[in-house]
Design an enzyme around this catalytic site. Structure first.
Site, PDB file in Angstrom:
ATOM      1  N   HIS A 173      -9.564 -24.059  -1.183  1.00 28.35           N
ATOM      2  CA  HIS A 173      -8.968 -25.129  -2.140  1.00 28.35           C
ATOM      3  C   HIS A 173     -10.033 -25.677  -2.968  1.00 28.35           C
ATOM      4  O   HIS A 173     -11.296 -25.719  -2.863  1.00 28.35           O
ATOM      5  CB  HIS A 173      -8.294 -26.371  -1.456  1.00 28.35           C
ATOM      6  CG  HIS A 173      -7.107 -26.098  -0.962  1.00 28.35           C
ATOM      7  ND1 HIS A 173      -5.992 -25.582  -1.494  1.00 28.35           N
ATOM      8  CD2 HIS A 173      -6.661 -25.956   0.449  1.00 28.35           C
ATOM      9  CE1 HIS A 173      -4.822 -25.447  -0.521  1.00 28.35           C
ATOM     10  NE2 HIS A 173      -5.490 -25.689   0.688  1.00 28.35           N
TER      11      HIS A 173
ATOM     12  N   ASP B 234      -6.668 -17.205   8.577  1.00 19.96           N
ATOM     13  CA  ASP B 234      -5.720 -18.037   8.044  1.00 19.96           C
ATOM     14  C   ASP B 234      -6.367 -19.118   6.798  1.00 19.96           C
ATOM     15  O   ASP B 234      -6.275 -20.195   6.536  1.00 19.96           O
ATOM     16  CB  ASP B 234      -4.956 -18.949   8.806  1.00 19.96           C
ATOM     17  CG  ASP B 234      -3.566 -19.650   7.945  1.00 19.96           C
ATOM     18  OD1 ASP B 234      -3.094 -18.973   7.070  1.00 19.96           O
ATOM     19  OD2 ASP B 234      -2.968 -20.537   8.360  1.00 19.96           O
TER      20      ASP B 234
ATOM     21  N   ARG C 284      -6.504 -16.303  -3.618  1.00 21.28           N
ATOM     22  CA  ARG C 284      -6.115 -17.227  -4.767  1.00 21.28           C
ATOM     23  C   ARG C 284      -5.955 -16.395  -6.133  1.00 21.28           C
ATOM     24  O   ARG C 284      -6.099 -17.276  -7.383  1.00 21.28           O
ATOM     25  CB  ARG C 284      -7.011 -18.504  -4.886  1.00 21.28           C
ATOM     26  CG  ARG C 284      -6.949 -19.187  -3.499  1.00 21.28           C
ATOM     27  CD  ARG C 284      -5.647 -19.701  -3.124  1.00 21.28           C
ATOM     28  NE  ARG C 284      -5.816 -20.916  -2.028  1.00 21.28           N
ATOM     29  CZ  ARG C 284      -4.902 -21.412  -1.408  1.00 21.28           C
ATOM     30  NH1 ARG C 284      -3.595 -21.048  -1.863  1.00 21.28           N
ATOM     31  NH2 ARG C 284      -5.090 -22.363  -0.704  1.00 21.28           N
TER      32      ARG C 284
END
Length: 457
Positions: A329, A325, A84
């Site tokens: 969040h 994967d 991120r």
């Protein structure tokens, strides 16, 4: 099983030069590169594996770590994890996700190019490398963007990206709608001798859907993504491989029909490979029932028949790698109505226990599980990781295969806490992770005690 001679390594130990050294004694050594599965000792010195053998003698400068009952394997190599950064630090950061990777036994990770901005120039790639170097403790490999801005309309600076250190190219989840651009990209990548990583999903057939096309999605009234979306994309890209001879790695397969296409292409010796996300080997579209946003992933969870076909493909080697994967969040990313939630879960720290669950289910042997998590992905990424060899880099993972516990996302080191496996009882805990011979992660053993190395002399 292949014979693995240890005598020469053992005899060389007393003459090793002075320096930082650690002797891991009595572990079950799992090395897929040499097909070795047996109890022995491993000596680490100056960031390298100095010796592998049985009953190795230790010089006075060597610290001894008793690892009896534990498994010693190469550090995991993860073909897809998003950290991120840059661009989405409200979700996670390199600092938090590096710690999560280390806690998961991962010593090498491949970052896709869908950062913000995308990794479509050498400057962006170098920026990411500098962020990784500042944190340290993890080998970070980067995929360069296949097209500018991942827009699918013009090729990125592919040669310059390779020069800056890209290990391959990808358009991440973004489609390449122009067939001519796709062909030229493969030709260019082939000329650069790098692999193109393809997420095989036809964007037109997927039509912005969020679940598998089937009874569950229909009953819930959610927009579908048919299996045909994966199949059509695979057929298209495989046809380009036939024309160009370029290497393609297919990312995150999800369907039984996709597996069949892979088997056919591999039987014709086409230069292709594939991976699967770990959660696809356990969950199905039934887990979405009740609008469970923790099961909103991309590609979507498919049927039990698809899951079983994926498991068989992993067992047989048609799918050569299992990846996390990992998509961390922020807390509120999963609280909206299902179609408005963000796809993806935090999955680094569940990799090892779920791999042992595959062993318990009879899908994989311990050695083949390590191959899918270490050697297979390293081979696809074109690196020398995923193996234990004298003279090789000491990237290692030590796990307790008997430790039983419930998965608690609140204890994750990742900034992301969303996992569909919360409260699942599992076995297999990462005790220590070594990156270039340095211990970068250490947890309590299964009894709750911290196992401390002892020093001779």
């Amino acid at each position: 099983m292949k014979e693995w001679s240890l005598k020469a390594h053992s005899e060389s130990v007393p003459t090793l030069p002075e320096g930082r050294a650690l002797l891991i004694r009595g572990a079950r050594i799992l090395d897929p590169a040499s097909a070795h599965d047996g109890v022995g000792d491993v000596l680490l010195r100056d960031g390298k594996i100095a010796a592998i053998g049985q009953h190795l003698e230790a010089a006075t400068d060597v610290t001894i770590l008793n690892a009896r009952g534990q498994w010693l394997l190469p550090g995991l190599v993860d073909l897809c994890a998003r950290f991120r950064e840059p661009g989405q630090t409200h979700k996670a950061s390199f600092a938090s996700e590096t710690r999560a990777a280390q806690a998961a036994g991962v010593t090498e990770v491949v970052i896709p190019p869908d950062t913000s901005p995308a990794i479509d120039t050498p400057a962006m790639l170098i920026r990411l490398q500098r962020i990784a170097q500042q944190i340290g403790g993890l080998d970070v490999r980067v995929l360069g963007a296949l097209t500018k801005g991942l827009g699918g309309e013009a090729l990125a600076e592919m040669s310059a990206l390779k020069g800056a250190g890209a290990v391959g190219f990808s358009n991440a989840l973004a489609p390449v709608r122009d067939s001519l651009i796709a062909r030229r990209a493969l030709e260019y990548a082939n000329g650069l001798d790098l692999t193109t990583h393809v997420f095989a999903q036809d964007a037109t057939l997927a039509a912005g859907g969020c679940v598998h096309e089937g009874p569950v999605g229909t009953r819930l009234g959610l927009s579908p993504i048919p299996a045909a979306a994966e199949v059509a994309a695979l057929r298209f890209w495989i046809s380009l491989v036939e024309d160009t001879g370029a290497r393609i790695h297919f990312c995150r397969l999800s369907t039984a029909r996709g597996v069949e296409l892979m088997e056919s292409a591999l039987a014709r010796n086409l230069p292709i490979s594939a991976d699967v996300a770990m959660h696809q080997l356990f969950l199905t579209d039934q887990d979405v029932d009740g609008f469970n946003a923790l099961c909103h992933v991309q590609p979507p969870l498919r049927t039990a028949a698809d899951r079983d076909a994926l498991r068989a493909a992993v067992r047989e080697g048609t799918i050569a790698a299992i990846c996390s994967d990992h998509k961390p969040h922020e807390a509120d990313a999963k609280i909206n109505p299902f179609p408005m939630t963000e796809p993806g879960v935090s999955s680094l720290e569940t990799m090892v226990p779920l791999a042992l669950a595959l062993i318990d289910d009879g899908v994989l042997s311990p050695l083949s599980a390590v191959e899918r998590l270490c050697l297979g992905p390293a081979t696809i990424a074109g690196t020398d990781g995923g193996r234990l060899a004298v003279g090789g880099t000491a990237n290692l993972c030590l796990i307790d295969p008997k430790a039983q516990y419930r998965i608690d996302p609140e204890k994750f080191l990742s900034a992301g806490r969303h996992t569909p496996f919360a409260e699942r009882t599992v076995r297999g805990r990462v005790l220590r992770t070594f990156h270039r011979g340095i211990e970068v992660f250490h947890t309590a053993d299964s009894s709750g005690r911290r196992s401390t190395p002892t020093r001779l002399g």
